[in-house]
Structures are given as structure tokens and as C-alpha cells.
Enzyme design. Structure first.
Site, PDB file in Angstrom:
ATOM      1  N   HIS A  86      15.283 -16.392  -8.430  1.00  0.00           N
ATOM      2  CA  HIS A  86      14.089 -16.265  -7.594  1.00  0.00           C
ATOM      3  C   HIS A  86      13.563 -17.638  -7.203  1.00  0.00           C
ATOM      4  O   HIS A  86      13.673 -18.594  -7.984  1.00  0.00           O
ATOM      5  CB  HIS A  86      13.002 -15.407  -8.257  1.00  0.00           C
ATOM      6  N   ASP A  88      10.304 -18.111  -5.990  1.00  0.00           N
ATOM      7  CA  ASP A  88       8.859 -18.283  -6.234  1.00  0.00           C
ATOM      8  C   ASP A  88       8.666 -18.820  -7.652  1.00  0.00           C
ATOM      9  O   ASP A  88       9.536 -18.654  -8.515  1.00  0.00           O
ATOM     10  CB  ASP A  88       8.112 -16.956  -6.052  1.00  0.00           C
ATOM     11  N   ASP A 118      12.671 -22.571 -13.961  1.00  0.00           N
ATOM     12  CA  ASP A 118      12.349 -21.159 -13.683  1.00  0.00           C
ATOM     13  C   ASP A 118      11.870 -20.995 -12.252  1.00  0.00           C
ATOM     14  O   ASP A 118      10.690 -21.163 -11.988  1.00  0.00           O
ATOM     15  CB  ASP A 118      11.306 -20.686 -14.690  1.00  0.00           C
ATOM     16  N   GLU A 149       8.846 -12.856  -7.825  1.00  0.00           N
ATOM     17  CA  GLU A 149       9.164 -12.371  -9.173  1.00  0.00           C
ATOM     18  C   GLU A 149       8.008 -12.598 -10.141  1.00  0.00           C
ATOM     19  O   GLU A 149       7.703 -11.737 -10.963  1.00  0.00           O
ATOM     20  CB  GLU A 149      10.415 -13.091  -9.697  1.00  0.00           C
ATOM     21  N   GLU A 150       7.364 -13.764 -10.039  1.00  0.00           N
ATOM     22  CA  GLU A 150       6.460 -14.196 -11.111  1.00  0.00           C
ATOM     23  C   GLU A 150       5.142 -13.424 -11.150  1.00  0.00           C
ATOM     24  O   GLU A 150       4.480 -13.392 -12.178  1.00  0.00           O
ATOM     25  CB  GLU A 150       6.164 -15.695 -10.986  1.00  0.00           C
ATOM     26  N   HIS A 412       6.765 -22.042 -17.269  1.00  0.00           N
ATOM     27  CA  HIS A 412       5.388 -21.543 -17.111  1.00  0.00           C
ATOM     28  C   HIS A 412       4.339 -22.540 -17.623  1.00  0.00           C
ATOM     29  O   HIS A 412       3.151 -22.297 -17.481  1.00  0.00           O
ATOM     30  CB  HIS A 412       5.150 -20.189 -17.803  1.00  0.00           C
TER      31      HIS A 412
HETATM   32 ZN   LIG Z   1      11.973 -16.534 -13.832  1.00  0.00          ZN
END
Ligand SMILES: [Zn+2]
Length: 439
Positions: A86, A88, A118, A149-150, A412
Site C-alpha cells: 500500500h 498510503d 510501512d 490501508e492505514e 507507525h
Molecule cells: Zn502496512
């Protein structure tokens, strides 16, 4: 193409892997409410261009309701492998960043920036794997790069439901994960489901002076804290009846490694019971994510009339997520202090996943890429799309891997980074996997 040729092609591609990743990380493609749409569209355009450069005979944007588009590239052939990632990313609003999160910087072999691991590393790995085959993979390939996705809205699921042929494949490679230690190849064998509850308690019609009324008037924040405290026992083990917990059958995760990765402070105990692997991958976990109550700075001398909390539940494989969420809801309802008025909203849990080594070809390819045997680990996290794809394509096999190592990637969080060697190694594993599947 033989293994050595692919290996050399990926090695020679290192500058391009780096520049692809730098261009992707420079775009603040955040698909959360309140963030601008332009960087998302720019990221989708960039991904389309990079896939064309990698030789894709057909690439297009796939419209997703209420989200930035996903990108789908297709190389016809059989069998068909779907390579997922992904574009995003999580917001980068946390304190503690060294430098601008969207100005990628290389330090000690790691590219730093929001999304470097990520999951823009997944996009870079797919591109390098396809370039290693000079844009002509020996099997059918679909590359699916999601743009939302996030945020957890799971809108791509609707596209899958509306047009199941679009993403149909024999093997689904979800490159949104990582090795349990840098350089130690790891296949993720399980994912927990993830659900949330919002709990609101009200005790008074209005806020009251804490001197005049405190001592007899029931404080809603106090009531909420007492209620939340019943979710765990004194050792921090989840204390809810009727949850279907299991034992982790695979390799143990040494406590010292876990403490280091989680940066647990000296003298602070881990919570829960059983082995670390049991607690992370085979049992439920419950966290309190946030509270709505007056903040410390602006707190007045009042008895609080209502307070709210968000509670997260991680559901292990082989447990029924509906039953788990219901058990937590019932537990809370039965423990409301002082007859407070309660309102609980349940956001249903995604389905947990057990993979149990269903792609031997992936294991061989990953072991060959690193030159060492593969570790099989669980993941405490959740990738709801996997549950969607598994339901839509029950005959497909699934692989979860990626360059987001648990030691340093800090996904994150502030100062996210990825090892460029790790991205290249995963790219090689994917190139070798395509070779394995061509037989
Ligand atoms: Zn991810």
C-alpha cells in the site's frame, strides 16, 4: 533465468531501489480525514509510472469508493501471483522525529522517513523483483498497490466483492510485514483480528464543584477507571470469561529480544501469562487506546458527569471474533459501578488468520534469498484485507512477508526507517518465488 542471474540483477538494481523509495517517501500520502488528497493522487501516479518502467504491459488506477485509487498492473499468465502493498501511510504528527518525516534521509544503510518501511518498501520490493525479470516474469503477475490501508475503512473490500475476477490469483503475496530480526528471514503464519469498543459512562446531569459535592456525588471518570481496571487481573492477564485463547505451536520469542524490541524500561514487568509468543500470537490482548475526560492542564475542581474510553481487542486465530467482542461487551456491562448509565458501541473485529505454512515455494524462495533457514512467527497485528481476500478466494494460498523488521523499523512511530539491504533481499525472494512457481 537462473538464480544467480536474478541475484546479480537485484544487486545491480540497488541505486534504483533507493531512488524509487526516496521518491515515494517524499510524498505525504496520508489517507486520514483532514489530510489533503493531492499527495495521494501524486503517489498513485508515481506508482503507475514506476510499474510501467518495470515493464508492466497494462497498468491502471482502480477507483475505490471514498478513497484514493488503488493501482493494478497485470502480466497475463498462469499460475497467477498477486503482489500486494500500500502507498498510503500513517500520519507523522508524533513528536521525536529527527528531521522532516517526508524528506527521506539515508543513515547507516537505513532510509528514514514516514512510510519508508510501512509500506512503501513493499512497493519498492515488487518493482525490483519485476525488473530482475527484465519486466517479463515467467508466470502471471498482478501487482495491487492500495491507497487507503492505514485508516481502517477497508473500502477496497467493496471492490473485491463487486468484481472478484479483478484480483483473482493462485498465490497472494502480502508484502506488508517484516522479519522478526533484521536479516533473519521470517514468514508470518498468523494474524490477530482487531475490534474496538467505545464505552461511555454518565453519572450526573452536570459537572459539580468537587468541594461542595465530592465524596457523595459519583464521579464518572472514577467509575470508568474502575470498570476498565476489571479487564485485566493483577498480573495484566486478560480477565474476561469465555475468550477462546490458545497456545503458540511454533518457535518461541525470547523474552530478552522482546524487551529490547519493545523498549520496556528497566524493572518494568511484562504483562499477561504464558510464553511471550503465546501472549502475542495465541491469546487475546486488550488495550485502552484513549479517554475523553478533562486534560490535566485544563482540569478544574469538578466532579465529572460523563467520561468515555476506546478499548481495543486483538483476537487470536481460531477464536470467533463475534463471540470475543460479545464477551468483552458483556463483561463491561456487568461491571458498571454505582448504577452509572452506560453506552457501549462495538466496532466488529476483523477475522483472525492462520496460514500454517501453505506456500512451500515461498519458504524455499525466502530461504534461498537469505541463505539461511526461515523462521515461522505469528504476528500480533492485523491486516483486515487478508481476511477479505481469503473469503473471496478460498482456494488461493497466502504469503505474508516484507522488509519491516521488528528490531528497528519503528512503523507507525517517529523515525520510521527501512534497511535497503532488507528491501533488496525481499525483492530477491519475490523474484525467486516467481521462478519457483514457473517450475
Ligand atoms: Zn502496512
Amino acid at each position: 533465468m537462473d538464480e544467480q542471474t536474478l541475484r546479480e540483477a537485484v544487486r545491480a538494481d540497488a541505486p534504483r531501489i533507493r531512488s524509487d523509495l526516496e521518491r515515494l517517501v517524499a510524498l505525504p500520502s496520508i489517507a486520514f480525514p483532514g489530510f489533503p488528497r493531492e499527495p495521494l493522487n501524486a503517489a498513485a501516479e508515481l506508482v503507475i509510472g514506476l510499474l510501467r518502467d518495470a515493464g508492466a504491459p497494462s497498468v491502471r488506477a482502480v477507483e475505490v469508493p471514498d478513497e484514493a485509487p488503488s493501482v493494478l498492473a497485470e502480466w497475463p499468465g498462469s499460475p497467477t501471483v498477486l503482489l500486494y502493498a500500500h502507498y498510503d501511510v500513517q500520519p507523522a504528527s508524533h513528536d521525536g522525529w529527527i528531521g522532516d518525516p517526508f524528506e527521506p534521509v539515508l543513515r547507516d544503510g537505513r532510509l528514514h522517513g514516514r512510510g519508508a518501511a510501512d509500506d512503501k518498501s513493499g512497493i519498492a520490493a515488487h518493482l525490483a523483483a519485476l525488473r530482475a525479470w527484465a519486466g517479463k516474469p515467467p508466470v502471471g503477475v498482478k501487482v495491487l498497490i492500495e491507497g487507503g490501508e492505514e485508516n481502517g475503512r477497508q473500502r477496497l473490500a467493496r471492490v473485491v466483492e463487486a468484481d472478484p475476477d479483478l484480483m483473482r490469483a493462485d498465490l497472494m503475496v502480502i508484502c506488508d510485514d517484516g522479519n522478526w530480526k533484521l536479516g533473519e528471514p521470517t514468514l508470518t503464519e498468523s494474524l490477530r483480528g482487531h475490534g474496538k469498543l467505545t464505552v461511555e459512562l454518565s453519572t450526573l446531569g452536570t459537572a459539580l464543584h468537587s468541594g461542595q459535592f465530592g465524596g457523595a456525588a459519583p464521579d464518572a471518570l472514577l467509575a470508568l477507571v474502575r470498570m476498565l481496571a476489571t479487564l485485566h487481573d493483577d498480573d495484566g492477564a486478560v480477565a474476561i470469561e469465555g475468550l477462546q485463547d490458545g497456545d503458540w505451536p511454533g518457535a518461541e520469542l525470547p523474552e530478552a529480544d522482546f524487551r529490547r524490541q519493545a523498549q520496556v524500561l528497566d524493572g518494568v514487568a511484562l504483562i499477561g501469562e504464558g510464553s511471550v509468543a503465546d501472549r502475542l500470537w495465541a491469546k487475546h490482548a486488550i488495550s485502552v487506546l484513549g479517554l475523553d475526560a478533562p486534560g490535566v492542564e485544563e482540569a478544574g475542581n469538578i466532579v465529572i458527569p460523563s467520561a468515555r474510553a476506546k478499548v481495543a481487542v486483538r483476537v487470536p486465530p481460531h477464536a470467533d471474533p463475534v463471540r470475543s467482542m460479545e464477551a468483552v461487551r458483556r463483561h463491561l456491562e456487568e461491571r458498571v459501578p454505582w448504577g452509572a448509565h452506560v453506552r457501549i458501541e462495538v466496532q466488529p473485529a476483523s477475522t483472525p488468520i492462520a496460514l500454517d505454512g501453505e506456500s512451500r515455494a515461498a519458504e524455499r524462495a525466502l530461504a534461498a534469498a537469505y541463505g539461511t533457514p526461515v523462521a515461522r512467527m505469528g504476528s500480533g497485528g492485523s491486516v483486515p484485507l487478508v481476511a477479505t481476500l481469503r473469503e473471496a478466494y478460498p482456494d488461493a494460498a497466502f504469503v505474508l512477508w516484507g522488509a519491516q523488521d521488528s528490531d528497528h523499523a519503528r512503523i507507525h512511530a517517529a523515525n520510521e526507517s527501512v534497511s535497503l539491504d532488507e528491501v533488496a533481499a525481499i525483492a530477491l525472494a519475490e523474484a525467486l518465488l516467481l521462478r519457483e512457481l514457473a517450475g
